[in-house]
Design a protein around this motif. Structure first.
Motif, mmCIF file in Angstrom:
data_model
loop_
_atom_site.group_PDB
_atom_site.id
_atom_site.type_symbol
_atom_site.label_atom_id
_atom_site.label_comp_id
_atom_site.label_asym_id
_atom_site.label_seq_id
_atom_site.Cartn_x
_atom_site.Cartn_y
_atom_site.Cartn_z
ATOM 1 N N GLU A 215 -16.521 -8.317 -3.974
ATOM 2 C CA GLU A 215 -15.365 -7.497 -3.612
ATOM 3 C C GLU A 215 -15.753 -6.046 -3.306
ATOM 4 O O GLU A 215 -14.886 -5.187 -3.161
ATOM 5 C CB GLU A 215 -14.336 -7.508 -4.757
ATOM 6 C CG GLU A 215 -13.891 -8.890 -5.207
ATOM 7 C CD GLU A 215 -13.033 -9.594 -4.177
ATOM 8 O OE1 GLU A 215 -12.707 -8.984 -3.137
ATOM 9 O OE2 GLU A 215 -12.681 -10.771 -4.396
ATOM 10 N N ALA A 216 -17.044 -5.760 -3.253
ATOM 11 C CA ALA A 216 -17.519 -4.381 -3.113
ATOM 12 C C ALA A 216 -16.997 -3.728 -1.834
ATOM 13 O O ALA A 216 -16.895 -4.364 -0.787
ATOM 14 C CB ALA A 216 -19.044 -4.361 -3.130
ATOM 15 N N CYS B 129 -8.256 -11.489 -8.938
ATOM 16 C CA CYS B 129 -8.505 -10.093 -8.552
ATOM 17 C C CYS B 129 -7.512 -9.650 -7.479
ATOM 18 O O CYS B 129 -7.061 -8.497 -7.471
ATOM 19 C CB CYS B 129 -9.938 -9.960 -8.050
ATOM 20 S SG CYS B 129 -10.434 -8.285 -7.576
ATOM 21 N N HIS B 130 -7.151 -10.562 -6.597
ATOM 22 C CA HIS B 130 -6.228 -10.221 -5.504
ATOM 23 C C HIS B 130 -4.876 -9.766 -6.030
ATOM 24 O O HIS B 130 -4.247 -8.863 -5.456
ATOM 25 C CB HIS B 130 -6.074 -11.414 -4.554
ATOM 26 C CG HIS B 130 -5.493 -12.635 -5.199
ATOM 27 N ND1 HIS B 130 -4.167 -13.001 -5.078
ATOM 28 C CD2 HIS B 130 -6.065 -13.596 -5.988
ATOM 29 C CE1 HIS B 130 -3.951 -14.118 -5.743
ATOM 30 N NE2 HIS B 130 -5.082 -14.501 -6.304
ATOM 31 N N TRP C 136 -18.773 3.876 -3.672
ATOM 32 C CA TRP C 136 -18.991 2.443 -3.470
ATOM 33 C C TRP C 136 -18.702 1.748 -4.789
ATOM 34 O O TRP C 136 -19.348 2.005 -5.786
ATOM 35 C CB TRP C 136 -20.428 2.189 -3.005
ATOM 36 C CG TRP C 136 -20.690 2.863 -1.701
ATOM 37 C CD1 TRP C 136 -21.439 3.988 -1.489
ATOM 38 C CD2 TRP C 136 -20.160 2.494 -0.431
ATOM 39 N NE1 TRP C 136 -21.405 4.342 -0.166
ATOM 40 C CE2 TRP C 136 -20.625 3.437 0.517
ATOM 41 C CE3 TRP C 136 -19.327 1.463 0.005
ATOM 42 C CZ2 TRP C 136 -20.289 3.374 1.862
ATOM 43 C CZ3 TRP C 136 -19.003 1.397 1.361
ATOM 44 C CH2 TRP C 136 -19.481 2.337 2.264
ATOM 45 N N VAL C 137 -17.673 0.896 -4.789
ATOM 46 C CA VAL C 137 -17.236 0.244 -6.020
ATOM 47 C C VAL C 137 -17.582 -1.240 -6.003
ATOM 48 O O VAL C 137 -17.698 -1.856 -4.942
ATOM 49 C CB VAL C 137 -15.712 0.408 -6.250
ATOM 50 C CG1 VAL C 137 -15.342 1.876 -6.403
ATOM 51 C CG2 VAL C 137 -14.902 -0.244 -5.126
ATOM 52 N N CYS C 138 -17.696 -1.797 -7.195
ATOM 53 C CA CYS C 138 -17.844 -3.243 -7.361
ATOM 54 C C CYS C 138 -16.570 -3.931 -6.881
ATOM 55 O O CYS C 138 -16.610 -4.990 -6.260
ATOM 56 C CB CYS C 138 -18.129 -3.555 -8.835
ATOM 57 S SG CYS C 138 -17.774 -5.239 -9.357
ATOM 58 N N GLY C 139 -15.417 -3.322 -7.173
ATOM 59 C CA GLY C 139 -14.131 -3.860 -6.751
ATOM 60 C C GLY C 139 -13.525 -4.819 -7.749
ATOM 61 O O GLY C 139 -12.308 -4.946 -7.845
ATOM 62 N N ARG D 25 -23.071 -26.172 -5.520
ATOM 63 C CA ARG D 25 -23.148 -25.494 -6.815
ATOM 64 C C ARG D 25 -21.764 -25.064 -7.266
ATOM 65 O O ARG D 25 -20.973 -24.533 -6.487
ATOM 66 C CB ARG D 25 -24.074 -24.275 -6.724
ATOM 67 C CG ARG D 25 -24.228 -23.535 -8.038
ATOM 68 C CD ARG D 25 -25.386 -22.536 -7.999
ATOM 69 N NE ARG D 25 -25.539 -21.946 -9.328
ATOM 70 C CZ ARG D 25 -25.298 -20.656 -9.616
ATOM 71 N NH1 ARG D 25 -24.931 -19.816 -8.667
ATOM 72 N NH2 ARG D 25 -25.442 -20.204 -10.839
ATOM 73 N N ILE D 26 -21.482 -25.295 -8.549
ATOM 74 C CA ILE D 26 -20.223 -24.851 -9.154
ATOM 75 C C ILE D 26 -20.550 -23.680 -10.071
ATOM 76 O O ILE D 26 -21.300 -23.818 -11.039
ATOM 77 C CB ILE D 26 -19.561 -25.980 -9.964
ATOM 78 C CG1 ILE D 26 -19.293 -27.194 -9.070
ATOM 79 C CG2 ILE D 26 -18.267 -25.493 -10.607
ATOM 80 C CD1 ILE D 26 -18.787 -28.399 -9.831
ATOM 81 N N ALA D 27 -19.990 -22.508 -9.776
ATOM 82 C CA ALA D 27 -20.265 -21.321 -10.592
ATOM 83 C C ALA D 27 -19.167 -20.292 -10.355
ATOM 84 O O ALA D 27 -18.504 -20.301 -9.317
ATOM 85 C CB ALA D 27 -21.629 -20.738 -10.250
ATOM 86 N N GLY D 28 -19.012 -19.393 -11.332
ATOM 87 C CA GLY D 28 -18.028 -18.326 -11.199
ATOM 88 C C GLY D 28 -16.615 -18.825 -11.417
ATOM 89 O O GLY D 28 -16.375 -19.984 -11.777
ATOM 90 N N THR D 29 -15.663 -17.926 -11.208
ATOM 91 C CA THR D 29 -14.244 -18.270 -11.319
ATOM 92 C C THR D 29 -13.511 -17.906 -10.039
ATOM 93 O O THR D 29 -12.942 -18.756 -9.373
ATOM 94 C CB THR D 29 -13.595 -17.536 -12.510
ATOM 95 O OG1 THR D 29 -14.277 -17.873 -13.715
ATOM 96 C CG2 THR D 29 -12.127 -17.934 -12.651
ATOM 97 N N GLY D 30 -13.569 -16.636 -9.655
ATOM 98 C CA GLY D 30 -12.837 -16.180 -8.482
ATOM 99 C C GLY D 30 -13.240 -16.876 -7.205
ATOM 100 O O GLY D 30 -12.411 -17.117 -6.328
#
Length: 395
Positions: free
Chosen positions: A89-90, A40-41, A60-63, A225-230
């Motif tokens: 990232e909001a 995302c960066h 207000w955005v999710c980003g 915990r392992i989750a998500g990508t970013g």
């Protein structure tokens, strides 16, 4: 700024857990859509400051809006909803930022959707049509079982058969009448004794300061915990608590370190003076979602802050491959996502300087921004594919 993709990615991820960061990079090499989700960066580093898209109502955005950042969850009224579901990232930004990141994800994710480029553009237009038509009405609504359509309705319907006990059995094992987290080294890895003790003390201190039910938050187990990508590589824990009684009334919680948003260096609008990064995430999620989750809180530990939330049996995403060759089913999904995006922006309007409904309705009736979004998304998707190839070859 260097144009070396490897350097830019490595610099952004400095300081993360090396073992988990290796998993992030492995996932990012798997396909270009996962690469896009994990960087995302890069999107905001590259986003031109002089684009007309930056001159749009501020909301207000999710980003980090993309195909997989929508999903189901149970609200604090115990009803299940479909909405945006990631607010790391909001921030306060032009409403077009979420739109262009989402449309770019649709074009890049055409292989994940199993559609060709022409169909991906058709789906992108369906998203933008639904967004602008919904925004023009100026009324915020929510998606729940009675109002859902197509793939989203199928998802919400399937959740009715999910039981908490089955959910717990999937992620924990019983031993002497107590549950413990299953360490599978895929979703859960072992936390050190020091880490476990710190998290126990952190949640205990928070529970006492907020006067939450001490019995409910009695900790039975803590693991990484392992989750998500970013966010892979950042501190994150699965926390098993007593809940409403062992062994089948236990609750699973997610405790996640919140870092400064990757959009922060590129924001031109003044942001609120948040007390912490987790305060930013929780506050924006609560004002954007129609009904926030039953358990959503922030915990501050010195210069670190965390978001605490419940892991729910009802939490899931729509399968992007479940359209069975019927493009109209995907089309309805895009329409729902466009409606949700508009509703969330309308719902959070008028808060700390964000655009009111009248401003958003006026914007919806303009037409030039749509073509600008499509043109930029098409162009930037080509850049993402080149960056992905370079990352795979050199990292």
């Amino acid at each position: 700024m260097t144009n070396n993709i490897i350097e830019r990615i490595y610099r952004f991820n400095e300081g993360r857990n090396p073992k988990l960061l290796a998993l992030k990079y492995k996932a990012m090499r798997s396909d270009v859509f996962t690469f896009y989700r994990g960087t995302c960066h890069l999107f905001y580093e590259d986003f031109p400051r002089d684009l007309p898209l930056n001159v749009a109502p501020s909301v207000w955005v999710c980003g980090d809006l993309h195909l997989e950042n929508f999903g189901s969850y149970k609200g604090d009224n115990r009803l299940v909803y479909f909405d945006m579901n990631d607010f790391d990232e909001a921030c306060f930004a032009p409403c077009t930022w979420d739109l262009v990141r989402f449309v770019t994800s649709t074009i890049i994710g055409s292989h994940a959707l199993k559609v060709n480029e022409s169909e991906a553009l058709h789906l992108s237009n369906s998203f933008l049509d639904a967004y602008s038509n919904t925004l023009a009405k100026g009324i915020a609504r929510s998606v729940e079982n009675e109002t859902a359509l197509g793939l989203v309705k199928d998802l919400l319907k399937s959740l009715k058969t999910r039981l908490r006990q089955d959910f717990l059995d999937k992620h924990t094992k019983k031993k002497k009448g107590k549950r413990h987290l299953i360490i599978d080294n895929k979703h859960i890895i072992e936390a050190t004794e020091a880490e476990q003790q710190r998290i126990r003390e952190l949640i205990s201190t928070w529970q006492k300061s907020t006067q939450k039910d001490a019995n409910f938050y009695q900790i039975l187990d803590v693991q990484q915990r392992i989750a998500g990508t970013g966010s892979l590589g950042l501190e994150r824990y699965a926390v098993l608590v007593e809940g409403k009684g062992s062994p089948d009334g236990n609750y699973l919680l997610d405790l996640k370190l919140t870092k400064t948003g990757s959009l922060q260096p590129y924001l031109t609008l003044p942001q609120p003076d948040w007390s912490s990064e987790s305060a930013r995430v929780v506050a924006i999620q609560e004002r954007v979602q129609g009904t926030p989750p039953a358990l959503l809180a922030m915990i501050v530990d010195g210069n670190k802050s965390y978001v605490l939330r419940e892991l729910q049996p009802e939490e899931d995403r729509v399968s992007l491959q479940a359209w069975d060759g019927k493009l109209e089913r995907l089309n309805k999904l895009m329409q729902t996502m466009g409606e949700v995006t508009a509703w969330d922006q309308l719902r959070s309007g008028g808060r700390q300087g964000s655009a009111i409904a009248d401003d958003l309705i006026k914007f919806a009736h303009l037409s030039d921004w749509r073509n600008q979004i499509l043109e930029y998304a098409i162009s930037y998707s080509k850049q993402v594919k080149l960056d992905y190839q370079e990352f795979c070859q050199k990292s």
